[in-house]
Write an enzyme that holds these catalytic residues in place. Structure first.
Site, PDB file in Angstrom:
ATOM      1  N   PRO A  23       0.831  -1.207   0.000  1.00  0.00           N
ATOM      2  CA  PRO A  23       0.000   0.000   0.000  1.00  0.00           C
ATOM      3  C   PRO A  23       0.862   1.252   0.000  1.00  0.00           C
ATOM      4  O   PRO A  23       1.845   1.339   0.745  1.00  0.00           O
ATOM      5  CB  PRO A  23      -0.804  -0.128   1.296  1.00  0.00           C
ATOM      6  CG  PRO A  23       0.020  -1.021   2.169  1.00  0.00           C
ATOM      7  CD  PRO A  23       0.711  -1.969   1.259  1.00  0.00           C
ATOM      8  N   TYR A 177      -0.455   5.030  12.900  1.00  0.00           N
ATOM      9  CA  TYR A 177      -1.868   5.354  12.762  1.00  0.00           C
ATOM     10  C   TYR A 177      -2.658   4.712  13.912  1.00  0.00           C
ATOM     11  O   TYR A 177      -2.068   4.227  14.868  1.00  0.00           O
ATOM     12  CB  TYR A 177      -2.352   4.979  11.368  1.00  0.00           C
ATOM     13  CG  TYR A 177      -1.602   5.754  10.305  1.00  0.00           C
ATOM     14  CD1 TYR A 177      -1.772   7.140  10.198  1.00  0.00           C
ATOM     15  CD2 TYR A 177      -0.687   5.142   9.458  1.00  0.00           C
ATOM     16  CE1 TYR A 177      -1.055   7.874   9.260  1.00  0.00           C
ATOM     17  CE2 TYR A 177       0.031   5.871   8.516  1.00  0.00           C
ATOM     18  CZ  TYR A 177      -0.152   7.243   8.420  1.00  0.00           C
ATOM     19  OH  TYR A 177       0.568   7.974   7.508  1.00  0.00           O
ATOM     20  N   GLY A 312       7.176  -1.739  -2.477  1.00  0.00           N
ATOM     21  CA  GLY A 312       6.480  -0.468  -2.479  1.00  0.00           C
ATOM     22  C   GLY A 312       6.913   0.424  -3.611  1.00  0.00           C
ATOM     23  O   GLY A 312       6.406   0.343  -4.727  1.00  0.00           O
ATOM     24  N   TYR A 340       2.999  12.896  -4.449  1.00  0.00           N
ATOM     25  CA  TYR A 340       1.742  13.393  -3.892  1.00  0.00           C
ATOM     26  C   TYR A 340       1.225  14.640  -4.606  1.00  0.00           C
ATOM     27  O   TYR A 340       0.371  15.339  -4.087  1.00  0.00           O
ATOM     28  CB  TYR A 340       1.918  13.720  -2.400  1.00  0.00           C
ATOM     29  CG  TYR A 340       2.607  12.638  -1.595  1.00  0.00           C
ATOM     30  CD1 TYR A 340       2.081  11.349  -1.530  1.00  0.00           C
ATOM     31  CD2 TYR A 340       3.787  12.894  -0.912  1.00  0.00           C
ATOM     32  CE1 TYR A 340       2.710  10.350  -0.801  1.00  0.00           C
ATOM     33  CE2 TYR A 340       4.424  11.901  -0.174  1.00  0.00           C
ATOM     34  CZ  TYR A 340       3.885  10.647  -0.121  1.00  0.00           C
ATOM     35  OH  TYR A 340       4.510   9.661   0.604  1.00  0.00           O
TER      36      TYR A 340
END
Length: 357
Positions: A23, A177, A312, A340
């Protein structure tokens, strides 16, 4: 030796190889947390992976960490994901949704809500907001009676993921997280049943996984963990004891896999491999660290007992990564400035390897 390119049976899924796309947040979602046509193309381009794990998907608005990320908590979001999963399946792939609740790693400017966490302790560093990076705010400590709502958010997102066509879900229990915050000894200062002892600190993770298993089945449920990781300022005491207890509880739930990051010393990671009786996906290098996973690192961890290996950053610039690893052709470099930035440049514009005539 187990071969990186041999097939593997993961629950009901027949994987053609042992290469997993890890991810990675790419913040290309549309307003309202909707998946887009570009996202469908992006994941379909990488469908030769044995398994794709999507970018982190928020299970609730308050669980959103960064602007521009997709969700799985509204009907519109479910509908927007269906073309993505259909495109992956049409290209012969398999895809799990990573369910990611940011917890304290969020900002009111992003969600309209004060972030929540196990305790009123701010994350270290600046968080992304629509107006740029800002200091991480102090989260609101969840009352004991509120915790169940956030446990249920993971299960609710998992149900919606299956409705959207995903093959399963991976709970993001790593990288600072919400689940990771509960596991932490400095982000979690609670004195109720969700804090204090190792048993208390693992309780939220176990309840979130158990609720997800009840919602979609053990064979469709995995979790990602970062033992000893210090992302966003989290720390963990008694790491081996903590993860021994957690893996023991997860083993009893019969989940599809545990996905480990290389955030601890090799000795500890191999000890966890021996403790975990199920399928292990191993991410062999530190996420966002100085090195990327290559074939040598992958084969080393296959020798150490991992069944599947996640890659990744190599997948960003190499949509045909499996074939490049198989044939030994060079990997294309990634332009970090486009990670991003939004848009299709640096997202859909990396080609497959072109052989010279």
């Amino acid at each position: 030796m187990t071969d990186l390119f041999s097939g593997f049976q993961l629950g009901d899924l027949s994987l053609p190889n042992r290469v997993v796309m890890a991810p990675m947040s790419r913040v290309r979602a549309a307003a309202g947390g909707l998946a887009t046509a570009s996202m469908a193309t992006y994941y379909a381009q990488r469908a030769t992976a044995g398994l794709i794990v999507s970018e982190g998907v928020q299970p609730s608005l308050i669980g959103q960490s960064n602007p521009g990320t997709p969700g799985l908590h509204t009907d519109a979001q479910v509908a927007s994901w269906r073309p993505v999963t259909a495109a992956v399946h049409a290209n012969g792939g398999r895809i799990f949704a990573q369910v990611m609740h940011g917890g304290r790693v969020s900002h009111p400017d992003t969600t309209g809500h004060v972030p929540v966490g196990p305790s009123a302790v701010a994350a270290t560093g600046a968080v992304f907001t629509p107006s740029g990076p800002q200091p991480a705010p102090v989260p609101r400590e969840l009352a004991t009676g509120e915790v169940a709502e956030h446990v249920a958010a993971y299960a609710g997102a998992a149900r919606r993921a299956i409705e959207a066509g995903f093959d399963g879900v991976e709970l993001h229990g790593a990288n600072g997280y919400l689940i990771s915050q509960f596991l932490s000894s400095n982000a979690n200062l609670r004195t109720d049943r969700y804090g204090g002892t190792v048993t208390g600190r693992i309780r939220f993770a176990v309840e979130a996984v158990a609720a997800t298993v009840d919602a979609v089945g053990a064979g469709r449920t995995g979790i990602r963990l970062s033992p000893g990781g210090r992302f966003w300022g989290v720390e963990e005491r008694d790491i081996l004891e903590l993860y021994t207890a957690l893996l023991g509880e997860l083993a009893g739930l019969g989940i599809a896999y545990v996905h480990l990051e290389a955030t601890a010393e090799r000795e500890l990671l191999t000890a966890l491999r021996r403790l975990w009786p199920g399928v292990l996906i191993m991410n062999p290098v530190l996420p966002m660290g100085p090195r990327q996973t290559g074939r040598a690192e992958a084969e080393e961890w296959l020798r150490l007992g991992a069944e599947l290996i996640s890659f990744g950053r190599a997948f960003i610039a190499n949509p045909d990564l499996v074939e490049r690893l198989r044939t030994g052709v060079p990997l294309a470099p990634v332009d970090e400035a486009t990670y991003y930035q939004g848009g299709d440049a640096g997202y859909l514009t990396y080609p497959a390897y072109r052989y010279a005539a």
